[in-house]
Design a protein around this motif. Structure first.
Motif, PDB file in Angstrom:
ATOM      1  N   VAL A 142      12.674 -10.163   1.244  1.00  0.00           N
ATOM      2  CA  VAL A 142      11.504 -10.052   1.183  1.00  0.00           C
ATOM      3  C   VAL A 142      10.190 -10.841   0.476  1.00  0.00           C
ATOM      4  CG1 VAL A 142       9.498  -9.922   2.764  1.00  0.00           C
ATOM      5  CG2 VAL A 142      11.859  -8.835   3.607  1.00  0.00           C
ATOM      6  N   ALA A 143      10.379 -11.494   0.428  1.00  0.00           N
ATOM      7  CA  ALA A 143       9.059 -12.228  -0.436  1.00  0.00           C
ATOM      8  C   ALA A 143       8.172 -12.426  -0.492  1.00  0.00           C
ATOM      9  CB  ALA A 143       9.384 -13.996  -1.134  1.00  0.00           C
ATOM     10  N   PHE A 144       6.689 -12.201  -1.214  1.00  0.00           N
ATOM     11  CA  PHE A 144       5.274 -12.228  -0.207  1.00  0.00           C
ATOM     12  C   PHE A 144       4.862 -12.546  -1.783  1.00  0.00           C
ATOM     13  CE2 PHE A 144       1.650 -10.068  -2.085  1.00  0.00           C
ATOM     14  CZ  PHE A 144       0.573 -10.799  -0.517  1.00  0.00           C
ATOM     15  N   HIS A 145       3.901 -14.022  -1.452  1.00  0.00           N
ATOM     16  CA  HIS A 145       3.189 -14.597  -2.451  1.00  0.00           C
ATOM     17  C   HIS A 145       1.631 -13.763  -2.291  1.00  0.00           C
ATOM     18  CE1 HIS A 145       0.812 -17.174  -5.173  1.00  0.00           C
ATOM     19  NE2 HIS A 145       1.970 -17.243  -5.894  1.00  0.00           N
ATOM     20  N   SER A 146       0.940 -14.161  -3.969  1.00  0.00           N
ATOM     21  CA  SER A 146      -0.504 -13.310  -3.296  1.00  0.00           C
ATOM     22  C   SER A 146      -1.577 -13.918  -2.439  1.00  0.00           C
ATOM     23  CB  SER A 146      -1.755 -12.819  -4.786  1.00  0.00           C
ATOM     24  OG  SER A 146      -1.537 -14.589  -5.077  1.00  0.00           O
ATOM     25  N   THR A 147      -1.248 -15.470  -1.781  1.00  0.00           N
ATOM     26  CA  THR A 147      -1.960 -15.881  -1.412  1.00  0.00           C
ATOM     27  C   THR A 147      -1.874 -15.307   0.055  1.00  0.00           C
ATOM     28  OG1 THR A 147      -0.353 -17.485  -1.089  1.00  0.00           O
ATOM     29  CG2 THR A 147      -2.200 -17.697  -2.791  1.00  0.00           C
ATOM     30  N   ILE A 148      -1.069 -15.002   0.490  1.00  0.00           N
ATOM     31  CA  ILE A 148      -0.380 -14.797   1.695  1.00  0.00           C
ATOM     32  C   ILE A 148      -0.608 -12.864   1.885  1.00  0.00           C
ATOM     33  CG2 ILE A 148       0.818 -16.538   2.735  1.00  0.00           C
ATOM     34  CD1 ILE A 148       3.360 -15.202   2.020  1.00  0.00           C
ATOM     35  N   ALA A 149      -1.766 -12.232   1.396  1.00  0.00           N
ATOM     36  CA  ALA A 149      -1.668 -10.884   1.333  1.00  0.00           C
ATOM     37  C   ALA A 149      -2.305 -10.392   2.763  1.00  0.00           C
ATOM     38  CB  ALA A 149      -3.187 -10.290   0.580  1.00  0.00           C
ATOM     39  N   ASP A 150      -2.759 -10.752   3.875  1.00  0.00           N
ATOM     40  CA  ASP A 150      -2.856  -9.990   5.116  1.00  0.00           C
ATOM     41  C   ASP A 150      -1.416  -9.902   5.780  1.00  0.00           C
ATOM     42  OD1 ASP A 150      -5.748  -9.462   4.841  1.00  0.00           O
ATOM     43  OD2 ASP A 150      -5.741 -11.730   5.726  1.00  0.00           O
ATOM     44  N   GLU A 151      -0.755 -11.605   5.601  1.00  0.00           N
ATOM     45  CA  GLU A 151       0.681 -11.182   5.867  1.00  0.00           C
ATOM     46  C   GLU A 151       1.723  -9.776   5.784  1.00  0.00           C
ATOM     47  OE1 GLU A 151      -1.423 -13.479   5.402  1.00  0.00           O
ATOM     48  OE2 GLU A 151      -0.455 -15.050   6.552  1.00  0.00           O
ATOM     49  N   PHE A 152       1.353  -9.672   4.328  1.00  0.00           N
ATOM     50  CA  PHE A 152       2.376  -9.196   3.764  1.00  0.00           C
ATOM     51  C   PHE A 152       1.880  -7.206   3.841  1.00  0.00           C
ATOM     52  CE2 PHE A 152       3.294  -6.019  -0.147  1.00  0.00           C
ATOM     53  CZ  PHE A 152       4.814  -5.962   0.076  1.00  0.00           C
ATOM     54  N   LYS A 153       0.633  -6.931   4.090  1.00  0.00           N
ATOM     55  CA  LYS A 153      -0.298  -5.757   4.531  1.00  0.00           C
ATOM     56  C   LYS A 153       0.184  -5.754   5.480  1.00  0.00           C
ATOM     57  CE  LYS A 153      -4.606  -6.470   2.133  1.00  0.00           C
ATOM     58  NZ  LYS A 153      -6.005  -6.204   2.497  1.00  0.00           N
ATOM     59  N   ASP A 154       0.680  -6.625   6.793  1.00  0.00           N
ATOM     60  CA  ASP A 154       1.162  -6.310   7.869  1.00  0.00           C
ATOM     61  C   ASP A 154       2.541  -5.534   7.792  1.00  0.00           C
ATOM     62  OD1 ASP A 154      -0.825  -7.033   9.504  1.00  0.00           O
ATOM     63  OD2 ASP A 154      -0.368  -8.858   9.797  1.00  0.00           O
ATOM     64  N   PHE A 155       3.286  -6.552   7.066  1.00  0.00           N
ATOM     65  CA  PHE A 155       4.737  -6.108   6.478  1.00  0.00           C
ATOM     66  C   PHE A 155       4.919  -4.364   6.315  1.00  0.00           C
ATOM     67  CE2 PHE A 155       7.615  -5.709   3.148  1.00  0.00           C
ATOM     68  CZ  PHE A 155       9.321  -5.626   4.172  1.00  0.00           C
ATOM     69  N   LEU A 156       4.171  -4.019   5.412  1.00  0.00           N
ATOM     70  CA  LEU A 156       3.605  -2.950   5.039  1.00  0.00           C
ATOM     71  C   LEU A 156       3.633  -1.752   6.099  1.00  0.00           C
ATOM     72  CD1 LEU A 156       2.103  -3.365   1.394  1.00  0.00           C
ATOM     73  CD2 LEU A 156       4.096  -3.067   2.025  1.00  0.00           C
ATOM     74  N   ALA A 203      -3.639  -0.498   5.664  1.00  0.00           N
ATOM     75  CA  ALA A 203      -3.089  -1.386   5.244  1.00  0.00           C
ATOM     76  C   ALA A 203      -3.473  -1.655   4.056  1.00  0.00           C
ATOM     77  CB  ALA A 203      -3.106  -2.812   6.161  1.00  0.00           C
ATOM     78  N   HIS A 204      -4.355  -2.268   3.760  1.00  0.00           N
ATOM     79  CA  HIS A 204      -4.701  -1.955   2.369  1.00  0.00           C
ATOM     80  C   HIS A 204      -4.755  -0.896   0.962  1.00  0.00           C
ATOM     81  CE1 HIS A 204      -7.595  -3.786  -0.819  1.00  0.00           C
ATOM     82  NE2 HIS A 204      -8.040  -2.587  -1.278  1.00  0.00           N
ATOM     83  N   PHE A 205      -4.498   0.570   1.475  1.00  0.00           N
ATOM     84  CA  PHE A 205      -4.240   1.301   0.683  1.00  0.00           C
ATOM     85  C   PHE A 205      -2.590   1.112   0.482  1.00  0.00           C
ATOM     86  CE2 PHE A 205      -2.262   5.966   1.299  1.00  0.00           C
ATOM     87  CZ  PHE A 205      -2.826   6.612   0.105  1.00  0.00           C
ATOM     88  N   LEU A 206      -2.393   0.890   1.553  1.00  0.00           N
ATOM     89  CA  LEU A 206      -1.068   0.968   1.343  1.00  0.00           C
ATOM     90  C   LEU A 206      -0.385  -0.068   0.377  1.00  0.00           C
ATOM     91  CD1 LEU A 206       0.424   0.379   4.449  1.00  0.00           C
ATOM     92  CD2 LEU A 206       0.750   2.975   3.451  1.00  0.00           C
ATOM     93  N   LEU A 207      -1.212  -1.794   0.273  1.00  0.00           N
ATOM     94  CA  LEU A 207      -1.414  -2.876  -0.477  1.00  0.00           C
ATOM     95  C   LEU A 207      -1.885  -1.900  -1.948  1.00  0.00           C
ATOM     96  CD1 LEU A 207      -0.800  -5.253  -1.530  1.00  0.00           C
ATOM     97  CD2 LEU A 207      -2.712  -6.290  -0.896  1.00  0.00           C
ATOM     98  N   CYS A 208      -2.173  -0.955  -2.016  1.00  0.00           N
ATOM     99  CA  CYS A 208      -3.273  -0.601  -3.645  1.00  0.00           C
ATOM    100  C   CYS A 208      -1.787   0.678  -4.200  1.00  0.00           C
ATOM    101  CB  CYS A 208      -3.809   0.541  -3.445  1.00  0.00           C
ATOM    102  SG  CYS A 208      -6.037  -0.948  -3.341  1.00  0.00           S
ATOM    103  N   THR A 209      -1.371   1.175  -3.341  1.00  0.00           N
ATOM    104  CA  THR A 209      -0.489   2.315  -3.506  1.00  0.00           C
ATOM    105  C   THR A 209       1.261   1.228  -3.747  1.00  0.00           C
ATOM    106  OG1 THR A 209      -0.415   3.327  -1.900  1.00  0.00           O
ATOM    107  CG2 THR A 209       1.472   3.528  -2.997  1.00  0.00           C
TER     108      THR A 209
END
Length: 205
Positions: free
Chosen positions: A151-165, A115-121
């Motif tokens: 689909v919006a994402f704010h930096s304060t909900i990083a874990d939720e966005f990682k799950d989305f990715l 998930a962190h790899f996807l976020l970095c990418t």
């Protein structure tokens, strides 16, 4: 593997017609199936380029190249390039413990790494370009689906966005001819093959 089998593998193509012309594309499915037929397995040795290795280590530690290699093996070799989700890859990584962690909560561990790899990418890292280890997006992100949904994402909900990715990204084959991969080559007495990584959104899932 031997030279004769390498030659057979490298000459498996599928004939297609594009713009009225006959083309011969690399037959990914047939090539991977051939390896299974002759009893070959794939073992990760190293990244094709040192810059990719550096970026992966910056992203997730020394084991990250092995983890991404495991994802590639799941997609190309185990699934014969058939539809493969990131969730499928995480399951494979955990079942085989490719980074040799050796503890219990392997699925959560691999999910976190991937998930962190996807976020970095998603936020700027490219394996072929120098990367400073920082995310190049401030505030948040907006992703627009094909049907217009946002689909919006704010930096304060990083874990939720990682799950989305993790749930929305799938593995995909790049152009093998352009990237010069999916070909066996020989160095000394050893045989090697490069596998290209390509990810894409599947927002319909």
């Amino acid at each position: 593997m031997d030279d004769e089998k390498m030659y057979c593998f490298n000459n498996l193509f599928k004939k297609t017609k594009r713009k009225g012309e006959i083309c011969y594309d690399i037959a990914t499915f047939d090539r991977m199936q051939f390896l299974h037929k002759i009893g070959c397995d794939l073992r990760f040795v190293d990244t094709a380029k040192s810059l990719a290795k550096t970026n992966l280590i910056k992203c997730g530690g020394k084991e990250m190249p092995e983890i991404v290699a495991g994802m590639l093996k799941k997609f190309y070799f185990e699934n014969l390039s058939s539809p493969t989700t990131v969730e499928n890859c995480i399951e494979y990584l955990a079942n085989n413990d490719v980074a040799d962690y050796g503890f219990d909560d392997l699925k959560d561990t691999y999910r976190g790494k991937v998930a962190h790899f996807l976020l970095c990418t998603f936020t700027g890292m490219r394996l072929g370009s120098p990367w400073n280890g920082r995310q190049d997006v401030n505030g948040g992100y907006i992703v627009v689906k094909n049907n217009g949904d946002v689909v919006a994402f704010h930096s304060t909900i990083a874990d939720e966005f990682k799950d989305f990715l993790v749930t929305k990204i799938v593995m995909e084959s790049p152009s093998h001819s352009r990237h010069k991969d999916m070909v066996i080559y020989k160095e000394g007495e050893h045989y090697f093959i490069k596998l290209g990584l390509q990810l894409r959104f599947s927002l319909s899932r």
